[in-house]
Each structure stands twice: as C-alpha cells, then as structure tokens.
Scaffold this motif. Structure first.
Motif, PDB file in Angstrom:
ATOM      1  N   ASP A 132      -1.263   6.349   1.064  1.00 23.11           N
ATOM      2  CA  ASP A 132      -1.291   5.818   1.583  1.00 23.11           C
ATOM      3  C   ASP A 132      -0.120   5.570   2.500  1.00 23.11           C
ATOM      4  OD1 ASP A 132      -0.964   3.523  -0.268  1.00 23.11           O
ATOM      5  OD2 ASP A 132      -0.597   2.585   1.191  1.00 23.11           O
ATOM      6  N   LEU A 133       1.028   6.147   1.468  1.00 20.88           N
ATOM      7  CA  LEU A 133       2.503   5.914   1.543  1.00 20.88           C
ATOM      8  C   LEU A 133       3.386   7.227   2.103  1.00 20.88           C
ATOM      9  CD1 LEU A 133       4.149   3.526  -0.551  1.00 20.88           C
ATOM     10  CD2 LEU A 133       3.829   3.064   1.980  1.00 20.88           C
ATOM     11  N   PHE A 134       3.404   8.693   2.422  1.00 23.18           N
ATOM     12  CA  PHE A 134       2.548   9.794   2.744  1.00 23.18           C
ATOM     13  C   PHE A 134       3.117   9.904   3.968  1.00 23.18           C
ATOM     14  CE2 PHE A 134       0.878  10.736  -1.534  1.00 23.18           C
ATOM     15  CZ  PHE A 134       2.583  11.213  -2.614  1.00 23.18           C
ATOM     16  N   PRO A 135       3.822  10.469   5.001  1.00 18.10           N
ATOM     17  CA  PRO A 135       3.822  10.491   5.979  1.00 18.10           C
ATOM     18  C   PRO A 135       2.750  12.340   6.300  1.00 18.10           C
ATOM     19  CG  PRO A 135       5.796  11.531   4.899  1.00 18.10           C
ATOM     20  CD  PRO A 135       4.808  11.174   4.197  1.00 18.10           C
ATOM     21  N   VAL A 136       1.606  11.319   6.487  1.00 17.11           N
ATOM     22  CA  VAL A 136      -0.196  12.635   6.606  1.00 17.11           C
ATOM     23  C   VAL A 136       0.676  12.996   7.968  1.00 17.11           C
ATOM     24  CG1 VAL A 136      -1.991  13.454   6.035  1.00 17.11           C
ATOM     25  CG2 VAL A 136      -1.220  11.416   4.587  1.00 17.11           C
ATOM     26  N   LEU A 374      11.728  10.168  11.537  1.00 18.07           N
ATOM     27  CA  LEU A 374      11.679  10.080   9.994  1.00 18.07           C
ATOM     28  C   LEU A 374      11.558   7.802  10.243  1.00 18.07           C
ATOM     29  CD1 LEU A 374      11.698  11.049   7.235  1.00 18.07           C
ATOM     30  CD2 LEU A 374      14.669  10.791   7.230  1.00 18.07           C
ATOM     31  N   ASP A 375      12.670   7.702  11.540  1.00 18.64           N
ATOM     32  CA  ASP A 375      13.350   6.196  10.709  1.00 18.64           C
ATOM     33  C   ASP A 375      11.361   5.577  10.876  1.00 18.64           C
ATOM     34  OD1 ASP A 375      15.677   5.788  10.670  1.00 18.64           O
ATOM     35  OD2 ASP A 375      16.041   6.019  12.569  1.00 18.64           O
ATOM     36  N   ASN A 376      11.265   5.581  11.633  1.00 11.00           N
ATOM     37  CA  ASN A 376       9.110   5.100  11.276  1.00 11.00           C
ATOM     38  C   ASN A 376       8.085   4.636  10.400  1.00 11.00           C
ATOM     39  OD1 ASN A 376       9.569   4.195  14.834  1.00 11.00           O
ATOM     40  ND2 ASN A 376       8.350   6.041  14.918  1.00 11.00           N
ATOM     41  N   HIS A 377       9.102   6.099   9.664  1.00  8.47           N
ATOM     42  CA  HIS A 377       7.921   6.396   8.764  1.00  8.47           C
ATOM     43  C   HIS A 377       8.850   5.591   7.857  1.00  8.47           C
ATOM     44  CE1 HIS A 377       6.862   8.098   4.745  1.00  8.47           C
ATOM     45  NE2 HIS A 377       7.496   8.599   4.558  1.00  8.47           N
ATOM     46  N   LYS A 380       7.851   2.146   8.053  1.00 14.26           N
ATOM     47  CA  LYS A 380       6.707   1.773   7.369  1.00 14.26           C
ATOM     48  C   LYS A 380       6.757   1.499   5.619  1.00 14.26           C
ATOM     49  CE  LYS A 380       2.312   3.521   7.596  1.00 14.26           C
ATOM     50  NZ  LYS A 380       1.699   5.161   6.542  1.00 14.26           N
ATOM     51  N   LEU A 381       6.987   2.940   5.125  1.00 18.27           N
ATOM     52  CA  LEU A 381       7.502   3.314   3.528  1.00 18.27           C
ATOM     53  C   LEU A 381       7.874   1.722   3.060  1.00 18.27           C
ATOM     54  CD1 LEU A 381       7.590   4.883   1.393  1.00 18.27           C
ATOM     55  CD2 LEU A 381       9.411   5.914   1.698  1.00 18.27           C
ATOM     56  N   THR A 383       8.452  -0.990   3.418  1.00 19.00           N
ATOM     57  CA  THR A 383       7.427  -1.988   4.511  1.00 19.00           C
ATOM     58  C   THR A 383       6.282  -2.096   2.690  1.00 19.00           C
ATOM     59  OG1 THR A 383       7.587  -2.591   6.218  1.00 19.00           O
ATOM     60  CG2 THR A 383       6.051  -3.860   5.700  1.00 19.00           C
ATOM     61  N   GLY A 384       5.851  -0.761   2.599  1.00 21.55           N
ATOM     62  CA  GLY A 384       4.527  -0.841   1.989  1.00 21.55           C
ATOM     63  C   GLY A 384       5.143  -0.537   0.214  1.00 21.55           C
ATOM     64  N   LEU A 385       6.805  -0.345   0.148  1.00 20.18           N
ATOM     65  CA  LEU A 385       6.962  -0.441  -1.333  1.00 20.18           C
ATOM     66  C   LEU A 385       7.405  -1.768  -1.518  1.00 20.18           C
ATOM     67  CD1 LEU A 385       8.954   3.015  -1.731  1.00 20.18           C
ATOM     68  CD2 LEU A 385       6.998   2.258  -2.981  1.00 20.18           C
ATOM     69  N   LEU A 386       7.728  -2.370  -0.414  1.00 24.09           N
ATOM     70  CA  LEU A 386       8.075  -3.990  -0.513  1.00 24.09           C
ATOM     71  C   LEU A 386       6.553  -4.458  -1.122  1.00 24.09           C
ATOM     72  CD1 LEU A 386       9.856  -6.425  -1.051  1.00 24.09           C
ATOM     73  CD2 LEU A 386       9.303  -6.655   1.067  1.00 24.09           C
ATOM     74  N   SER A 387       5.353  -4.711  -0.287  1.00 24.93           N
ATOM     75  CA  SER A 387       4.319  -5.361  -0.362  1.00 24.93           C
ATOM     76  C   SER A 387       3.363  -5.327  -1.671  1.00 24.93           C
ATOM     77  CB  SER A 387       3.192  -5.324   0.449  1.00 24.93           C
ATOM     78  OG  SER A 387       2.299  -4.536   0.119  1.00 24.93           O
ATOM     79  N   LYS A 388       3.695  -4.092  -2.852  1.00 20.65           N
ATOM     80  CA  LYS A 388       3.587  -2.593  -3.919  1.00 20.65           C
ATOM     81  C   LYS A 388       4.250  -3.606  -4.922  1.00 20.65           C
ATOM     82  CE  LYS A 388       1.975   1.485  -2.678  1.00 20.65           C
ATOM     83  NZ  LYS A 388       0.518   1.163  -3.101  1.00 20.65           N
TER      84      LYS A 388
END
Ligand SMILES: Cc1ncc(COP(=O)(O)O)c(C=O)c1O
Ligand SMILES: Cc1ncc(COP(=O)(O)O)c(C=O)c1O
Lengths: 487, 487
Positions: A132-136, A374-377, A380-381, A383-388
């Motif tokens: 879910d963290l990859f910029p698919v 890239l900025d948007n990604h 998101k990244l 936020t995702g890492l912090l939540s993990k």
C-alpha cells in the motif's frame, strides 16, 4: 621411495610432493581406497617437515583425489568411469569454498532466502515498503507512457542521460545538492554504489571507519576487500567526529562511511554541529566521506535535515542514495554523485561488473521522478510509515511493557530495540521464525549488545499487532526455556 | 633534527618518517610552498636507506600534502582555509589511482564512451543488434501485458521464479540442456555471470585458461582478481583441448573459459570431436569449464550445434548465456546454470553486489520467452544477420580486394579480419574514428597479430557499404601516411 623433492627448485616443496602423488594416483599406482603413507613416515622418508607433508596432502585433498579420514590417514578417492579410465569431476565444493568473496553470515543468508518468495512470514527484517505504500498509480502511469520502440541496445553505462538529468534536478530540489548529469552514476541501488566505491577507491589493507551498529556490517563487502574496519559508535546524535581524528592518528583511515539521517538501524540523525565538524575533520585530514542516504526524504515531522553533501564546500563527500526506500526497491535504481574523476572510474568498473543498468527501469524512474507527483506520494508515504511505527510501538508496549527499550525515530523505517536480560540471539531468531516472524538480530548489524531491529515498513498495518505479539511470544518462551534449564 | 625513527617498533620506518613530517606539516612547521630536506640529506641524518626516504615522501605525496617536483625536491602543498586552518581535501586522484579493480584499457574506454550516446558513429565495435533486428513488437506486447500492481519490493535475489522456470524450459527446448528453476541464477548479462564466477570460485594466484583471441581480453576482470591467465589459441575448429592437459601439468589450471559456438571474435565453432575431448579432459583432471554461449541460436545454416553443457554428463560445465545478442542487450538479462552449490554461492554474492536484478525487465523477459513467438523472431534475426554479413563481406571485397583476409562465420555477429602489411593499430583506430567509424582493434581481444574485429550486427544495412568504405579509407590513408614518412 627413490624420488625426493628438489629443494633448489622454484616450485614449493609441498607442491612437488603433491604433484608426485597426483601423477601416481592418476596412473593407477594408488587405486581408489588405498592409503598414502602416514604424514610422519613420509616426512622422515623425504627429509622434510611434517607440516610440508600436511600442506601437500591438503593440496591433494583440495584437488578432490584424496580424503583425509580421521584415524585412517589419507585415502585415495579417485573414481573411474565406465571405460575404466580415472575420472575426476571438478570438485565444486572446493571451488565454492575457495572464492575471494566472503559469504554472508548464516542469519543474513536465511533472511535473504525468503526475500521475494511467497512464504507467509510477517517480515520485520527486510527494508522495503508494504504494497500500500508503493506509488503503484505513478508506476503504472510511467510504465504506460513508455513507447518501447525506443532504442533497445545497451544503455549508456553511466546511466540513461535523461534519468541522470532528472536525478540531478531531484538532488537540487529535494536534497539541496548541486550536481550535473555528468557527475551522477546510476547504480543498482545504494548497495552497488558502496560496492563500486570499495573496489575502485580502496585497496586491501586500507583502513576505514564505519558506524557501529550499521547496515554495513550486514555486508561482508568490506572484509571481502581486505579492508581494516574501525568502529564509530552511534550515539543519540550520531557518531562523535572527534573519534575520527584519533582513528586517523592511529590507523590512517582513508574513508568514513556514514548514514547520517535516520540511521539504519538506530533511527538517529547526526546533529547539525556534528555534521559540520565531520566535514571540517574530513578536509583537515583529507579523509573521504561516503554519505549513504536512503532515508532523508521520509521525515515524519516535515523538518528538513540537510544532507552532508549539501553542506560540503570542498567536494569531500561521495553522496549515495536510491529509490528503494521511497518508491520501489525492486526497481533497483540508485545513484552516486561526486567528483568527475571518481564517477568516471566507477563507471568504468560498472561496465566490467554488469555492462550498465537495465534500460526499462531507468526510463520508468525518469518518468516517475519528473512527473511532479513525487511530493504527493512522499506525503502519503510519511504518514503511512509513521502510522506503522505507532502500531509497532503500541504493540511492543502492550506485549512487553517496559521490558523493551527504544528511541522512536523521526523518520526512516527501523526501530532499534533493547530487550532485557541474557538471551541467545540465534535461539530468539529461530523461535520467531517458527512463530512466522522474521526480524534482524543486532549482531548482524555489528552490535555486541542484545538488540533487535524491527523494520516496520513492509508489514501490513492490520498484521503489525499480530506480528509483534508473535515476536513477544518467542521472546517470552525463550526466557521461560532458559529459566527452566537445569543449572 | 633530534628525532630518529625507532627501528625496533612494529610500524615500518618509512611510515614513522612520513608520520613525523605529516604532523609537522599539519602544525604549520613546514608551511605550504616550503621544501622538505633532500632525500640524500635526510637519509644520512636519520641513518636509513635513501629508498626508505623515497617511500616516506611517496606516502606524504599520496596523502596529498606534498608534491614531488623535479629539480625542486619535495614541496609542501597543504592549503589553508579562510580561518587560516590547514586544509586538506581528500585527494581524489590518489583514491582513483589506488583501487583494486583495474581500469579498462584506453581503447576500450573510448569505445564505451560512445555506447548509449547519440553520437553518429557507424559502430562496428559494439556487439548489439540494430533497431530493425530487435523484436520490438514482442517487447511491446510483453510490456503492455504487465500489470505493475504486482509486488514492487525486492525480487528474489536468484531471480524472479517465473523467469527462472521460463529460462529452464527455454534451455531444454532450445539448447537441450536439462535444468531446474533452482539451478538457474538470473544475472545482469553474461558479463555479470563471468564476474561472479571469478569472485566466488577462484582466488588470487589461481591459474585459468582462456581462448586467444577472446572477448575475455577486453575485460580486466581476470587480472583485477589476481588470476594467472594462460592462452589457448583458437584455430579453425576452435581450441585444441590437448593444450589444456599440458597447461594443467605445468600450471595446475583450475578453470577453462570457452565460447565454443560462433566464437567472439573469430566466428569459429569448436568441432564436435574437440567438444567431446574437452569434456573428457575436464573430468580426467577435475578442471571446471565455463561455457559462455551468447550466440548459439544465431546459426545462419539452421544446423544445430550442441552446446558443451548439453553433452556434459558429469556436471563439469557452468553454462552462461544471455538475451543480449538475440533479443535486447539493454534489458541486461543473462543467466548461469550449474551445480546447486555453485548457484547458491553466486546468489549470495549477487546480493552483496546489487541486491538482485531489477524486477520489470525480468517480468518482460519471462513474458517474451514464453510467448511462443521466439522462433519467428529468431528466423528473422538469422536472415537479418546473414544479410548484414554479406553486405559487410561484399563491401570489404569491393574496397580492399584480396588485401583483407577473413573466414566468414556461419553464425554470430563478428567478422575477424586480417589486414596486410605493418601498420599501427592505434593510428588506424583514431583515423577511423575521425572518419566516423568505430571498430575493435585486435589487441583489445588479446590478439598479437594485426587484426580487426568488425561487428556487423548493429549498423543499418544501408549504411554498411559506407561504413566499410570509410574504414577502408582510414586504412589506406594510414598506409600512405606511413609510406610518406621520411626514413
Ligand atoms: C543504510 C542503507 N544503505 C544501503 C541500503 C541498500 O539499499 P538499496 O541497494 O536497495 O538502495 C540499505 C537498505 O536497507 C540501507 O539501509
Ligand atoms: C563471448 C561474450 N561473452 C559475454 C558477453 C557479454 O554480453 P552480455 O553481458 O550483454 O550478455 C559478450 C558480449 O559481447 C560476448 O561476446
């Protein structure tokens, strides 16, 4: 025995002896199963040291034509083929043991075995992102925009020109590092950049300094190259640059490898003062610095931490980074920037190693980096890492309470934990594996104290609590197993 | 001078002397521009050999704090920074010179500089396909079928499992080689496979045999590794296997590198009898064989020539190949198959080198190889290569008549030519470059006779006659330049 080695020849005596027996064995004078003379007897007979005989027999052993059997001496093991000729297939076990490059340690090998397989481990050992963290979307767009009617021959060995321009612009914009396309070399991840530096700029016997603990210890690349490595302990603010001075005075270290921002594994960042001092020392003593920076764009607090390279006035720093921890590790796109002469030397070596990087991932990386998305990604990244991280910390507290100690990082993907008491690292590793969880034992990263690295970036949010529970179970069962041991 | 080196210490005397002066220079006692004592005077003063002083001064020189100026002795070159502190930035030129890995030779470097650039050379030097020979449609299809919602983390280090299965099936079907996915390692071209073999299965001082001439000579990878290399001359039917026996007896060679089918550069194929004999010798003396086979699928006469590996009963052969010469060199997909223990050892090393191959090219290669369209492509490819060969041969005959001698190959992409008379290789190379044509001088491939390799696969059919004309012009102007030279 009429024959004697000739000590006046250039050929070492043990080789002469081993040659003598090899010929006799190939001729069938010592058939398979027969024994060679005992070391002691032969030494007396030939009037040489017993150690010379041992070397000669070891040589025959490595040729695969004798085996040294405890209690039986040295037994001929040569086979014959159907036509009755002696037959000696290449002894692959000896080749495999002989190579110059060192093997990874057993734990690292075990961790790597499950990389890229479908084994259902909860993997806290590998430094990559969760699906879910990859910029698919971004990757798909970049991918679908490729024409592939493009030139399909060898790429420029230094890297696709457009990608190098894009990286150079990215370095300026995101990391405040001035560079040009001609001072960037595209590598297969940061990993290959480190490898190239070692092979092209250092020689066996050279002394270098690396952080303790550090990602570097998980790689035998320094020792394969015959380098002497000295340790710089990582404190709360990173390494203490003054220690470099004393290492220099004692050992003439030629290069310092650092991962200054969100350090793997401790998560610490080298303070601004220390970064400045490190650069001063580098240009006072002429010591080259390699800055390995895979993580600086992952800061959870949006504070920018300046890379060493952005502060480097004198060109003392080789800057290494990659897309592995922010986009996709499978792309294998990394790079290094530094002085022209260094980049050219490394490019020449890359030609020898792999003839340049694969073309398509380079085109995709270049699309992706220049897409403006890239900025948007990254937002998101982060936020995702912090939540993990929070999930991991909460689960650890819930499971192990105050028994486990750590300093939560402000960026990156690793949590460096101290577990109480005396415990056996390998046992914990195996128990965790049995429980379906993999982590990285501290010793793999050069730590002598009992630590574990929990890398939280890859595991699914929903599975983190379960993973930590299983890890904690392994730890507790380890303790009870130890407690139950008869003394 | 009150100080004297202490000869009883472990630290070598020249290092003690260099350390002494280094400290004094850093302290400012010898400011920038001042001279150190002459070698002779200092040797007398310290009661050591002059060669010791020379080593000490060389050491200071390599630290970048003195320069040795002819006629002036040894001059301090340390700079100070704005605050007046001494300043010594890392001496990159010294680092670059020092690395263990050898540089490519100057001609090879010049050839590589133009790889992947847009320079409008007619390139008869690089072994890749022309745009019309690439299977562009196939690549596009394979590309467009990718989902990219796939897992984007690190691939399995040994290579994507589906690709390894596909390669294994390809080996069975096209090359009559039995293998399994677990005995295949995906590499960055054949190039990396060779590199891995050298680093993992051999050690400095080991003796190996390589063909003369051979692609291997264009690579310093053997000498970088400290191997002793012995030559096996390539005749019309390839190497003479009996020579391996005598090399073994003399030098204990441990491994033989061969490119038996459509050999680069000679285009020859090792005869069936010699292939059989080579295998016999390998299993008589226990010598490992590396079969490098990029070309066997390019035969113009549709005759199949069995690979050594397909005839190998005993597992003595490591088989190396790649998609570079038949699909796309830019993909960088190659592989090696051999005994499990070797494949595992090499996989471990690949992790250290680059952490595995990039994912997307692996997925594309796997689609492409399993598409069922490879046969059609290969038929087209062979026809295309043969027509390029004919164009090249005709142009050579038209331009140089019987002056140029060669044996037209039955497959592959190289034409190995002998040009008459005495001529300077480097001059011809440079004259050709001036004329817009690049070729590979024979010495780059280890040949001591005056030969050139013309690789005809990349140049556009329409441009081949022009390219050969320009090459011939360069050769003729070289001759007339030599003829005009005053004696
Ligand atoms: C500090 C550091 N350097 C280098 C690497 C290698 O990463 P890559 O080769 O994927 O860029 C890693 C990966 O874990 C790392 O943490
Ligand atoms: C005999 C031989 N081996 C290996 C290679 C390397 O090819 P690649 O790494 O692209 O597969 C070549 C390329 O010219 C070659 O001719």
């Amino acid at each position: 025995m009429e024959w004697k080695p000739d000590k006046s020849l250039q050929v070492p005596v043990y080789i002469q002896i081993s040659d003598y027996f090899e010929t006799r064995i190939l001729n069938g004078e010592y058939p398979s199963g027969s024994s060679l003379p005992s070391e002691r007897a032969l030494a007396a007979l030939l009037d040489v040291n017993r150690s010379t005989i041992i070397s000669a027999y070891d040589q025959l052993n490595s040729l695969g034509i004798v085996k040294r059997v405890k209690g039986f001496g040295t037994v001929v093991t040569l086979q014959k083929n159907e036509e009755g000729n002696v037959k000696r297939v290449p002894n692959w076990e000896e080749y495999v043991k002989g190579g110059m490059r060192h093997l990874n340690d057993p734990i690292t090998r075990q961790i790597h075995k499950i990389v890229g397989t479908d084994k259902p481990y909860l993997n806290f050992a590998i430094g990559e992102l969760s699906p879910d963290l990859f910029p698919v979307k971004l990757m798909q767009e970049a991918h679908s925009q490729l024409e592939l009617s493009q030139y399909l021959g060898y790429e420029h060995i230094q890297g696709n020109l457009r990608l190098r321009e894009t990286i150079s612009e990215h370095l300026r914009q995101y990391r405040h590092i001035p560079s040009t396309a001609s001072s960037v070399l595209v590598t297969s991840g940061a990993q290959q950049a480190l490898q190239l530096i070692i092979q092209c700029l250092l020689q066996p016997g050279d002394a270098i300094a690396i952080e303790d603990p550090s990602y570097c210890y998980s790689l035998p690349i320094f020792h394969s190259a015959g380098l002497r490595t000295y340790r710089l302990p990582v404190e709360r603010n990173g390494i203490d640059p003054e220690q470099i001075v004393s290492l220099y005075k004692q050992h003439r270290i030629k290069m310092v490898f650092v991962n200054p921002i969100f350090h793997n594994p401790t998560g610490t960042t080298l303070s601004y003062e220390r970064r400045k001092r490190l650069l001063e020392i580098s240009t006072k003593y002429g010591i080259a610095i390699v800055e390995d920076d895979p993580y600086s764009l992952t800061s959870y607090d949006h504070d920018t931490r300046s890379t060493l390279k952005s502060m480097d006035q004198d060109g003392s720093v080789l800057y290494v980074s990659s897309l592995s921890k922010i986009v996709s590790s499978g792309l294998r796109i990394g790079w290094i920037t530094g002085p022209q002469s260094v980049i050219q030397r490394l490019t020449d070596a890359k030609q020898q190693l792999d003839f340049g990087h694969s073309n398509i991932p380079q085109w995709i990386a270049s699309q992706l980096l220049s897409s403006g998305e890239l900025d948007n990604h990254l937002t998101k990244l982060r936020t995702g890492l912090l939540s993990k991280l929070e999930l991991t910390v909460n689960a650890l507290r819930a499971e192990l309470g105050d028994e486990v100690r750590f300093q939560a990082p402000l960026g990156g993907i690793h949590l460096w934990c101290e577990l109480p008491g005396e415990w056996d690292e390998l046992k914990l590793f195996n128990l965790a594996i049995d429980n379906g969880v993999v982590f990285t034992p501290g010793s793999t990263l050069g730590s002598s104290s009992r630590r574990v690295r929990l890398t939280y970036s890859k595991v699914d949010d929903l599975l983190i609590p379960q993973g930590i529970r299983k890890f904690a179970e392994a730890f507790r069962s380890l303790n009870s197993a130890t407690a139950n041991k008869p003394r």
